[in-house]
Scaffold this motif. Sequence first.
Motif, short mmCIF file in Angstrom:
data_model
loop_
_atom_site.label_atom_id
_atom_site.label_comp_id
_atom_site.label_asym_id
_atom_site.label_seq_id
_atom_site.Cartn_x
_atom_site.Cartn_y
_atom_site.Cartn_z
N THR A 138 0.84 -1.19 0.00
CA THR A 138 0.00 0.00 0.00
C THR A 138 0.88 1.24 0.00
O THR A 138 1.74 1.38 0.87
CB THR A 138 -0.92 0.02 1.24
OG1 THR A 138 -1.75 -1.15 1.22
CG2 THR A 138 -1.82 1.25 1.22
N CYS A 139 0.69 2.12 -0.97
CA CYS A 139 1.47 3.35 -1.07
C CYS A 139 0.62 4.52 -0.61
O CYS A 139 -0.48 4.74 -1.14
CB CYS A 139 1.96 3.57 -2.49
SG CYS A 139 3.14 2.34 -3.06
N GLU A 140 1.10 5.27 0.38
CA GLU A 140 0.42 6.47 0.86
C GLU A 140 1.24 7.70 0.49
O GLU A 140 2.26 7.61 -0.18
CB GLU A 140 0.22 6.38 2.38
CG GLU A 140 -1.23 6.16 2.79
CD GLU A 140 -2.18 7.27 2.37
OE1 GLU A 140 -1.71 8.40 2.09
OE2 GLU A 140 -3.38 7.02 2.32
N ILE A 141 0.78 8.85 0.96
CA ILE A 141 1.45 10.11 0.65
C ILE A 141 2.87 10.12 1.18
O ILE A 141 3.80 10.55 0.50
CB ILE A 141 0.65 11.29 1.24
CG1 ILE A 141 -0.73 11.37 0.58
CG2 ILE A 141 1.40 12.60 1.06
CD1 ILE A 141 -1.63 12.42 1.19
N ASN A 142 3.08 9.62 2.38
CA ASN A 142 4.40 9.75 3.01
C ASN A 142 4.95 8.43 3.55
O ASN A 142 5.90 8.43 4.32
CB ASN A 142 4.33 10.77 4.15
CG ASN A 142 3.33 10.34 5.21
OD1 ASN A 142 2.43 9.57 4.94
ND2 ASN A 142 3.50 10.83 6.41
N TYR A 143 4.37 7.31 3.16
CA TYR A 143 4.94 6.03 3.58
C TYR A 143 4.47 4.92 2.65
O TYR A 143 3.46 5.06 1.94
CB TYR A 143 4.57 5.69 5.03
CG TYR A 143 3.10 5.41 5.25
CD1 TYR A 143 2.58 4.13 5.10
CD2 TYR A 143 2.23 6.42 5.64
CE1 TYR A 143 1.23 3.87 5.31
CE2 TYR A 143 0.89 6.18 5.86
CZ TYR A 143 0.40 4.91 5.69
OH TYR A 143 -0.94 4.65 5.90
N MET A 144 5.23 3.83 2.62
CA MET A 144 4.83 2.65 1.88
C MET A 144 4.73 1.50 2.86
O MET A 144 5.60 1.33 3.72
CB MET A 144 5.84 2.31 0.78
CG MET A 144 5.42 1.12 -0.08
SD MET A 144 6.57 0.77 -1.43
CE MET A 144 7.94 0.09 -0.50
N GLU A 145 3.66 0.71 2.76
CA GLU A 145 3.41 -0.35 3.71
C GLU A 145 3.37 -1.68 2.98
O GLU A 145 2.67 -1.84 2.00
CB GLU A 145 2.08 -0.08 4.41
CG GLU A 145 1.75 -1.01 5.54
CD GLU A 145 0.49 -0.54 6.25
OE1 GLU A 145 0.58 -0.06 7.39
OE2 GLU A 145 -0.59 -0.61 5.64
N VAL A 146 4.09 -2.69 3.49
CA VAL A 146 4.07 -4.05 2.95
C VAL A 146 3.42 -4.91 4.03
O VAL A 146 4.06 -5.14 5.04
CB VAL A 146 5.50 -4.53 2.61
CG1 VAL A 146 5.45 -5.92 2.02
CG2 VAL A 146 6.16 -3.56 1.63
N ASN A 147 1.88 -5.32 4.18
CA ASN A 147 1.02 -5.93 5.18
C ASN A 147 1.45 -7.26 5.55
O ASN A 147 1.76 -7.65 6.65
CB ASN A 147 -0.40 -5.95 4.76
CG ASN A 147 -0.95 -4.56 4.63
OD1 ASN A 147 -0.42 -3.66 5.13
ND2 ASN A 147 -2.00 -4.41 3.94
#
Length: 262
Positions: A138-147
């Motif tokens: 998941t790519c957000e404005i100020n971070y990338m998350e791998v769940n």
Amino acid sequence: MAFGFCLSVILLLSVWTTAKCDNIPNGVLHMECRDRYFMIAFLFYTGNEPSFEAVDETGVYPITKQYAAKCGYSVAVFPTSEHVELRASYFSCHTDNKEDEVFTFNFNLIVTHKGKEVTYALNKTCSPSLPWSPREVTCEINYMEVNGVPVEVVHATLFSRQSWVLVMVDLVAACSMHKGSHDNRGHIMWETPEVLHPLVSGHNQMQVNIGVNGELVEQPVAEKRGYIVKQHNSTVEISIPYEAEGGYRKVRRQGYFSLHMF
């Protein structure tokens, strides 16, 4: 709508003597559960931007720009439409997580009203409408998350001088932090991402060999013992029977292995 909002937060606001529900008119505050994050939108007057705090059982944490990027929050201010938007990942630092299915958020909204700071306690419980993928980014404005499967990465740079030339070599090691699970077939299972670090190209072929107690097990021997290694959606799944050679049993139907990957 205004009455419904007051009713939902009045118990939480009772501990804040300066907070009053009627200070937030209908339509000024909006909270919404989305597929991969929770969103709060709040209207404000120019020059009077609100701020947020995350709240859990350990305390209160101001959501600054740096802390937001670190902990899975993003705050965006839109001066033209005079509203601020807070987005919180379902896996953000201070979110109560129940089996990756039910997520409860608690925030303080801090605004300035008539020259005084007013704090409102906001809470919401969300359940994602879409199921989690085995490996999801998941790519957000100020971070990338791998769940997916948690990993621990050690990244070091080796410096050496050869005559007048300085050589730098990047060294990267990654280990799966998956603690293992078991199924109803009598197997212990572990998972690890197929690609352990972005520096490893996804086009390269990867071979996985199993080692038990620090010693490499040849493939024919692993197959004879019932060790199973298979790939599923960019994840390597390892399955070992309880009674397999190389492990020991502490209690009934509970096996233990010291597993290594090569």
